[in-house]
Design an enzyme around this catalytic site. Structure first.
Site, mmCIF file in Angstrom:
data_model
loop_
_atom_site.group_PDB
_atom_site.id
_atom_site.type_symbol
_atom_site.label_atom_id
_atom_site.label_comp_id
_atom_site.label_asym_id
_atom_site.label_seq_id
_atom_site.Cartn_x
_atom_site.Cartn_y
_atom_site.Cartn_z
ATOM 1 N N GLY A 356 22.526 107.595 51.256
ATOM 2 C CA GLY A 356 23.447 108.542 50.558
ATOM 3 C C GLY A 356 23.622 109.697 51.499
ATOM 4 O O GLY A 356 22.959 110.597 51.510
ATOM 5 N N THR A 357 24.493 109.943 52.199
ATOM 6 C CA THR A 357 24.423 110.642 53.472
ATOM 7 C C THR A 357 25.672 111.474 53.705
ATOM 8 O O THR A 357 26.748 111.083 53.301
ATOM 9 C CB THR A 357 24.300 109.594 54.617
ATOM 10 N N VAL A 358 25.524 112.598 54.403
ATOM 11 C CA VAL A 358 26.664 113.402 54.838
ATOM 12 C C VAL A 358 26.645 113.521 56.349
ATOM 13 O O VAL A 358 25.584 113.530 56.977
ATOM 14 C CB VAL A 358 26.672 114.814 54.195
#
Length: 536
Positions: A356-358
């Site tokens: 789940g990453t930015v």
């Protein structure tokens, strides 16, 4: 040094953004604007990346937070630097302890998946080495957003609501109560355009800003994390936090048709993108027919081979011997290439020779460029929020295996196999720029496809990001975006691929790119997210 993508217009894509003095691209517009504000205030690309990353913990809590991990590739003064700020397993996290609770795999929710969060250390290390403005100034936009409130953007709102629906069924117990009071007050999450406020988050950011990040690892915030872990039978302790250090590392890269593609070395799996590129370098791709079915088949098969090696060998190199050089050796790639036929395969790991990453990318007019990635792993991570702090703790430990003797087996003080990977492209001794694609095990697959679209098909950043993508899942199963041309779908099925057409855009990653083109900075931001590319 110029690309030739301007000679290859793509009428199906939005235009890339062109600027000269600075660029910021990320998955949420308010965070991009926070980074641009720092550039306007006299900060450099490193300051802008940090400010953007901090703001993302507020406006995109569905993917990252103060309790995330992070990695960075930084171009400064003609050199590329790597930063690994992933955290280690707590001292109490042993195979025996997990087996005694009946775990066969590390649970996604709860304390078992929590390793020491490294994002705060990444902000502090990046600033200490390359920052210009005072550290505390970089927190201003994020604190204002958290205290004053921000309208939830559409994709973020959708994932926020999904997490709430999931957690109501699965996140049961006292360790999860603060998630609901923090992110679903009144039993609801914000819809698109509805205002969200995170006052506890703002208070924690103030503490981190004032202490240069130390309060998270050895001060008031560390004490609160320790106390809550003890009270709810968690594994994390203050000693684990105090022992954490971000690590500067040498990036690893490979030459692909005259371009050098760079990744962070294991414990991340960016090495699998490099291995796949080495395999594909043995084929010729015609830019005018890049999307022919055979090209897609070769890409998928090369990625399978590289992933087979990554899952077998990638682990914490401080603890086990990872054959990094062998996995990206050109001769080894040539032997792996011989395994590709016209039919879909289920490859086994090879034997690489041993030796789940930015996502945020920024650039400034002085030549500095940053590729930065930060993640909880899955959504809000462990679903544990430390009461009164707004700190959502990641679940990166869910990527450990509980198989004794495996290179990536859980052990105290060990870093897990990591899915988040920043990318960077150079040619000769010049930086072309940062790129990244978020999305768990989609990330190296996204890196591979972006590089191919750029180098082989000559697409500009936005067009490279907008192009349809594939995603290998497991075995013969391949996900294709629903807009994939039918001829490709039919051909891949005929070759034995179990094709699944998927309508969820985020399943295929969410990326950003900034390239330097002569005197210009050229930026693009993923059409599959709420993101924005800003230039100055």
């Amino acid at each position: 040094m110029d690309f030739d993508f301007l000679a290859s217009p793509n009428p199906l894509s939005r235009a890339s953004m062109f600027g000269r003095r600075g660029a910021v691209a990320t998955s949420q517009p308010l965070a991009a604007q926070a980074g641009m504000a720092i550039l306007h205030a006299g900060g450099n690309a490193n300051d802008a990346a940090i400010a953007t990353a901090i703001a993302l913990t507020v406006v995109e809590p569905t993917s990252n937070g103060i309790g995330s991990d992070a990695f960075a590739l930084v171009w400064s003064d003609g050199h590329l630097h790597g930063l690994n700020a992933s955290g280690r397993a707590p001292g109490l996290a042993t195979l025996d302890a997990y087996r005694s609770k009946g775990y066969d795999t590390v649970p996604e929710l709860g304390w078992a998946g929590v390793t020491v969060p490294g994002a705060v250390s990444a902000w502090a290390e990046l600033h200490e080495r390359f920052g210009r403005l005072p550290f505390a100034d970089l927190f201003g936009p994020a604190i204002e957003l958290a205290e004053g409130g921000f309208p939830a953007s559409p994709v973020v709102a959708r994932f926020w609501g999904r997490a709430h629906n999931d957690y109501r069924k699965r996140a049961v117990g006292p360790e999860f109560e603060a998630w609901f009071s923090t992110f679903a007050g009144g039993g609801r999450t914000p819809g698109a355009g509805q205002l969200a406020r995170l006052p506890d988050h703002a208070a924690s950011l103030r503490s981190i800003a004032a202490s240069g990040g130390r309060s998270f690892y050895e001060g008031e915030l560390a004490d609160r994390i320790d106390a809550f872990s003890r009270a709810t039978e968690g594994y994390l302790r203050g000693d684990d936090l105090a022992a954490h250090r971000a690590q500067w590392v040498e990036p690893i890269g490979t030459d692909y048709r005259g371009f050098d593609v760079w990744e962070i070395p294991p414990n991340g799996h960016g090495i699998s993108a490099l291995g796949a590129l080495n395999i594909l370098e043995g084929y010729e791709f015609d830019p005018s027919s890049f999307d022919d079915p055979h090209s897609w088949h070769l890409q998928i098969e090369a990625m399978k081979l590289a992933f087979a090696d990554a899952t077998a060998y990638v682990a914490d190199p401080d603890v086990v011997d990872v054959p990094i050089a062998g996995m990206i050796d050109k001769a080894y790639a040539a032997t792996r290439r011989t395994l590709i036929t016209d039919e879909a395969s289920i490859p086994a790991p090879g034997e690489p020779p041993r030796g789940g990453t930015v996502y945020v990318c920024t650039a400034d007019g002085e030549g500095n460029m940053v590729s930065f990635i930060q993640s909880n792993y899955q959504g809000f991570g462990s679903a544990i929020v430390v009461p009164g702090t707004g700190i959502a703790l990641q679940n990166r430990g869910a990527n450990f295996t509980l198989v004794p003797g495996h290179p990536n087996a859980l052990a105290p003080g060990k870093r897990p196999y990591h899915t988040i990977i920043p990318g960077f492209l150079t040619r000769g001794d010049e930086a072309l720029g940062p790129f990244g694609v978020m999305g768990g095990f989609m990330q190296p697959q996204g890196h591979l496809q972006v590089v191919l679209r750029t180098v082989d098909q000559h697409l500009h950043p936005q067009a490279a990001l907008d192009a349809p993508r594939w995603r290998w899942e497991q075995g013969q199963v391949v996900w294709l975006e629903h807009r994939t041309p039918p001829a490709i779908v039919d051909d891949l099925r005929a070759r034995g691929h179990e094709v699944v057409l998927v309508r969820e855009p985020s399943a295929f990653g969410r990326g950003q790119i900034i390239w330097r083109h002569g005197d210009a900075l050229v930026a693009g931001s993923e059409s599959r997210a709420d993101g924005q590319a800003l230039v100055w």
